[in-house]
Design a protein around this motif. Structure first.
Motif: not given
Length: 511
Positions: A194-196, A198-210, A213-215
């Motif tokens: 579930l967490l992965a 959800a967090i994968a939707n942050m793909d591109g935030v701060g120039g970082k892939p989704g 952000w999981i890590f």
């Protein structure tokens, strides 16, 4: 419960014909000057549960979540982004297990010599930092280095917590608590999907892939919990600050009456480690742990990938893993509770390993995605509940705090070392059915089943020998016709118990 009744209950566990000892002298009772008759057992045990179990469950949830999140990150393109092959990914998984397994025995000794609140919080802080930096890797070398550091830091948590809990609870109390504690691993498996997603939707935030952000987010949360642990975790019963003096004495006496004679404190001696190494139970326990730890790591690292290869997309695969872990969680708590009440953990182990054999036979033979998905449930309901049942079974049959610490660390370390094997068995060339991987896991479960059977037969034989008086020691001042010098000569029963631990003639193994 009075001090006298505790002493009397302890001696009643011994065949009265073997040693003619009735009531122990007052000096053999822990802190005899303190009256514990006013302690409300139910109320105190409830308070101990709240102080010991919930936070340890949170720590293990994070431990399991951080260790296995690489499997979720891989589904979101981590391997492609840092330019590693499938073989290099498997090597990175393998690297984790060597420090993770080999450092568990010395970590448990460090835990006993230091305070649990200090040692467990420190290693958690280190692995939280390592986890966070996983989000900044750009190449294969960086991944290898961080996986090694993560394994180094995580090594001490699981064996440390298992040993720590065995220092708080009686043998017929431990299974339920370990079951609740270990259920956090199944919650981590469900929550990671579930967490992965959800967090994968942050793909591109701060120039970082989704996947990065999981890590990062999971690692930072672990760091915060590590800092909190310095203040939340309690220490051993004889020094725990949330108990008053009378309550501490009551807990220690209760444990000593349950044949945990070292509960009041024990000085480290190297011979305790050698006693563990020379004990058949240690080696059989290693076989049992091998039987579920190898499958555990294969299951936790590759469940999303296996479901993915059955025809489901990355997010769907992560989400479909959630009910599998939820089922494993329910079974873990139920078996932990049941094991404390039926008091025959051997048959539970044999039945659970048996259901795992059926599950993996189906996975090997099936070509139907729905049938294979059902078999994954069978696997989860076998692997996860077996662990707390085995932990309680092994720890309840080893006395002496340092010996128990060494035995648990050896068994858990060896079991985890086999994760280095099972983290390599699900190869990309074997998809979508992964029959080689399933076959290897099946072999591991068969080893666990056989080791459990031999462990049970060995304990039953030892109990019978003690009933016959084959192991009776010579106790000065006690007339016992079955006593034999080869079993040792001691000035008192108390001296024999403290010196020999579970080898004492009056120690009854739990089956």
């Amino acid at each position: 419960m009075s001090a006298e009744s505790i002493s009397r209950n302890s001696e009643e566990l011994k065949d009265p014909e073997a040693v003619a000892v009735r009531d122990a002298p007052a000096e053999n009772i822990y802190r005899p000057e303190i009256d514990t008759s006013g302690v409300d057992e139910r109320k105190l045990m409830r308070r101990i549960d709240w102080h010991v179990v919930p936070w340890l469950s949170v720590l293990y949830l994070l431990n399991f979540l951080d260790r296995g999140s690489i499997g979720n990150a891989k589904l979101y393109g981590m391997a492609t982004d840092i330019g590693i092959t499938d073989k290099q990914y498997l090597i990175a998984l393998t690297v984790f297990f060597f420090p993770y397994s080999l450092l568990e025995p010395p970590s448990n000794v460090a835990l006993k010599k230091l305070r649990p609140s200090m040692w467990l919080s420190f290693i958690m802080l280190v692995w939280g930092i390592a986890m966070t930096f996983h989000g900044f890797i750009t190449n294969y070398a960086g991944l290898i280095g961080l996986r090694f550091l993560l394994g180094l830091a995580e090594a001490g948590l699981y064996p440390g917590v298992v040993f720590y809990m065995s220092c708080w609870y009686k043998r017929n109390e431990l299974g339920t608590r370990v079951g609740v504690f270990f259920s956090s691993a199944t919650i981590a498996g469900a929550f990671s999907g579930l967490l992965a997603a959800a967090i994968a939707n942050m793909d591109g935030v701060g120039g970082k892939p989704g996947w990065a952000w999981i890590f990062i987010l999971e690692g930072l949360f672990t760091v915060l919990c590590a800092i909190a642990s310095f203040f939340i975790l309690s220490d051993f019963p004889d020094t725990a600050k949330f108990l008053n003096e009378t309550e501490r004495v009551w807990v220690v006496r209760k444990l000593q009456a349950d044949m945990k004679f070292s509960a009041g404190g024990e000085s480290f001696k190297a011979k305790y480690v050698w006693q563990s190494l020379a004990d058949w139970k240690t080696w059989l326990a290693m076989g049992i742990y091998m039987g579920f730890d190898g499958p555990l790591f294969a299951f936790s690292l590759f469940t999303p990938t296996i479901i993915n290869q059955l025809g489901y997309k990355a997010t769907a695969a992560n989400l479909l893993s959630v009910p599998v872990y939820a089922w494993g969680c329910i079974m873990t708590v139920v078996i932990g509770f049941w094991g404390d009440r039926v008091k025959c953990r051997a048959w539970l182990n044999l039945g659970l390993f048996g259901s795992g054999l059926i599950g993996y036979i189906i996975l090997i033979c099936s070509k139907n995605p729905s049938l294979s998905y059902f078999a994954v449930y069978l696997a989860a309901s076998s692997i996860y509940p077996t662990i707390p049942n085995s932990v309680a079974w092994v720890s309840s049959n080893v006395e002496g705090s340092y010996k128990r610490s060494a035995t648990l660390a050896m068994a858990i370390g060896w079991g985890n070392l086999n994760g280095a094997v099972t983290s390599n068995v699900y190869r990309a060339v074997d998809k979508p059915w992964y029959r080689l991987g399933h076959g290897i896991v099946l072999a591991y479960i068969a080893i666990g089943w056989f080791s459990s059977l031999v462990f049970y037969l060995y304990l039953r034989r030892q109990n019978a020998a003690r009933e016959r008086g084959d192991h009776d020691e010579v106790i000065e001042g006690v007339d016992n016709k079955r006593a034999n010098e080869k079993n040792g000569r001691f000035e008192s029963v108390e001296a024999a118990r403290m010196e020999k631990g579970d080898k004492w003639s009056g120690f009854k193994y739990s089956l």
